[in-house]
Design an enzyme around this catalytic site. Structure first.
Site, PDB file in Angstrom:
ATOM      1  CG  ASP A  24      -2.064   0.991   1.091  1.00 39.59           C
ATOM      2  OD1 ASP A  24      -2.402   1.361  -0.048  1.00 39.59           O
ATOM      3  OD2 ASP A  24      -2.607   1.405   2.127  1.00 39.59           O
ATOM      4  CG  ASN A  41      -7.778  -2.222  -5.085  1.00 40.96           C
ATOM      5  OD1 ASN A  41      -6.824  -2.972  -4.884  1.00 40.96           O
ATOM      6  ND2 ASN A  41      -8.075  -1.232  -4.234  1.00 40.96           N
TER       7      ASN A  41
HETATM    8  C1  IPE Z   1      -5.291  -2.792  -0.138  1.00 40.55           C
HETATM    9  O1  IPE Z   1      -5.003  -1.444  -0.332  1.00 40.55           O
HETATM   10  C2  IPE Z   1      -5.306  -3.506  -1.448  1.00 40.55           C
HETATM   11  C3  IPE Z   1      -4.006  -3.672  -2.093  1.00 40.55           C
HETATM   12  C4  IPE Z   1      -2.857  -3.293  -1.636  1.00 40.55           C
HETATM   13  C5  IPE Z   1      -4.034  -4.362  -3.359  1.00 40.55           C
HETATM   14  P1  IPE Z   1      -6.157  -0.346  -0.468  1.00 40.55           P
HETATM   15  O2  IPE Z   1      -5.474   0.949  -0.616  1.00 40.55           O
HETATM   16  O3  IPE Z   1      -7.097  -0.737  -1.525  1.00 40.55           O
HETATM   17  O4  IPE Z   1      -6.871  -0.477   0.943  1.00 40.55           O
HETATM   18  P2  IPE Z   1      -7.815   0.559   1.710  1.00 40.55           P
HETATM   19  O5  IPE Z   1      -8.871   0.978   0.743  1.00 40.55           O
HETATM   20  O6  IPE Z   1      -6.962   1.702   2.145  1.00 40.55           O
HETATM   21  O7  IPE Z   1      -8.311  -0.222   2.872  1.00 40.55           O
HETATM   22  C1  IPE Z   2      -1.667   0.207  -3.331  1.00 39.02           C
HETATM   23  O1  IPE Z   2      -1.454   1.563  -3.395  1.00 39.02           O
HETATM   24  C2  IPE Z   2      -1.842  -0.398  -4.695  1.00 39.02           C
HETATM   25  C3  IPE Z   2      -3.183  -0.894  -4.961  1.00 39.02           C
HETATM   26  C4  IPE Z   2      -4.194  -0.838  -4.136  1.00 39.02           C
HETATM   27  C5  IPE Z   2      -3.403  -1.503  -6.240  1.00 39.02           C
HETATM   28  P1  IPE Z   2      -2.644   2.617  -3.358  1.00 39.02           P
HETATM   29  O2  IPE Z   2      -3.008   2.923  -4.753  1.00 39.02           O
HETATM   30  O3  IPE Z   2      -3.743   2.135  -2.497  1.00 39.02           O
HETATM   31  O4  IPE Z   2      -1.910   3.838  -2.696  1.00 39.02           O
HETATM   32  P2  IPE Z   2      -2.533   4.886  -1.665  1.00 39.02           P
HETATM   33  O5  IPE Z   2      -3.072   4.099  -0.512  1.00 39.02           O
HETATM   34  O6  IPE Z   2      -3.604   5.625  -2.401  1.00 39.02           O
HETATM   35  O7  IPE Z   2      -1.382   5.739  -1.279  1.00 39.02           O
HETATM   36 MG    MG Z   3      -4.145   2.369  -0.522  1.00 40.90          MG
END
Ligand code: IPE
Ligand code: IPE
Ligand code: MG
Length: 242
Positions: free
Chosen positions: A18, A66
């Site tokens: 993340d 996602n």
């Molecule tokens: C969790 O991250 C999913 C992945 C890393 C693929 P998210 O960014 O989607 O999680 P939330 O929405 O902050 O819980």
């Molecule tokens: C994790 O990074 C990757 C996926 C969920 C695919 P994020 O895209 O959630 O990054 P933040 O949380 O917005 O920084």
């Molecule tokens: Mg995230």
């Protein structure tokens, strides 16, 4: 490396990767470029896990939730996945890595799904490490899917209600055959599970770091493993019993 005890390695490490979006924002870049940068961390972590002797590495690459991100971002992530599969299969062959996928992968675009299945097929005989990509994955969806299949096998007479125990349930999950994760790392500073490996992580050691995924490097991974090795895993017992 010196802080790591080779006798006490986690067999299975799972990572919630993340922080890509925030990394991009911090560098005044588009979110997609944060994801692109994150692929470099993936390569590093795969290489270090393989070298260290980890059996299974599960990476949470794309959750069920996602899918609800803006269309443009979902497309960018799918494109990156396709590129990753094209670019890394040879490396996986060289490093003796078997690729697996965990999730409702039939929801992926047909072209991406074809590449994924091709890469899994090609690497299926490799034994050095399992790289398990959690794609279109949701822990609750997985549990519901398992319940659906168990019911269906029950109705067709393949199994009886009394057969349904933890081990049987586990065998219906996407991760069937893999050990439960010993260590779960979440980068990016949030302290939550986000629907990841809900059944499998019952006794997993959790490790949270504020480091954003694109900044995650070898030393961060080794630090997480070193922390894990200091934990006492009691599984409900008391210290004296261990
Ligand atoms: C969790 O991250 C999913 C992945 C890393 C693929 P998210 O960014 O989607 O999680 P939330 O929405 O902050 O819980
Ligand atoms: C994790 O990074 C990757 C996926 C969920 C695919 P994020 O895209 O959630 O990054 P933040 O949380 O917005 O920084
Ligand atoms: Mg995230």
């Amino acid at each position: 490396m010196s802080d790591i005890d080779p006798e006490k390695l986690p067999k299975h490490i799972a990572i919630i990767m993340d922080g890509n979006g925030r990394w991009a924002k911090g560098h005044a870049l588009k979110r997609a470029l944060g994801h692109r940068k994150g692929v470099e961390s993936v390569r590093t972590v795969v290489e270090i896990c393989r070298k260290t002797g980890i059996d299974v590495l599960t990476l949470y690459a794309f959750s069920m939730e996602n899918w609800f991100r803006p269309h443009e971002e979902v497309s960018a992530l799918m494109k990156l996945l396709a590129e990753f599969l094209d670019g890394e299969v040879q490396e996986m062959m060289d490093q003796d890595i078997k690729l697996m996928a965990t999730g409702k992968i039939d929801s992926l675009e047909p072209a991406v799904l074809r590449k994924l299945k091709g890469a899994m097929e090609k690497t299926s005989g490799n034994r050095g490490m399992v790289l398990n990509l959690a794609l279109s994955y949701g822990g609750r969806e997985e549990i519901a899917m398992a319940a659906r299949k168990i019911l269906s096998d029950g109705l067709s007479g393949k199994i009886k209600a009394d057969d349904v125990d933890e081990a049987l349930f586990q065998s219906y999950l996407y991760t069937s055959g893999l050990p439960d994760p010993d260590l779960l790392i979440r980068t990016g500073g949030e302290h939550r599970i986000s629907n990841f490996l809900l059944f499998q992580s019952a006794y997993t050691e959790l490790y949270f770091t504020s480091t954003l995924w694109p900044d995650f490097r070898e030393e961060d991974l080794l630090e997480a493993i070193a922390h894990y090795q200091k934990r006492e895993r009691r599984f409900g017992r008391i210290s004296e019993q261990l």
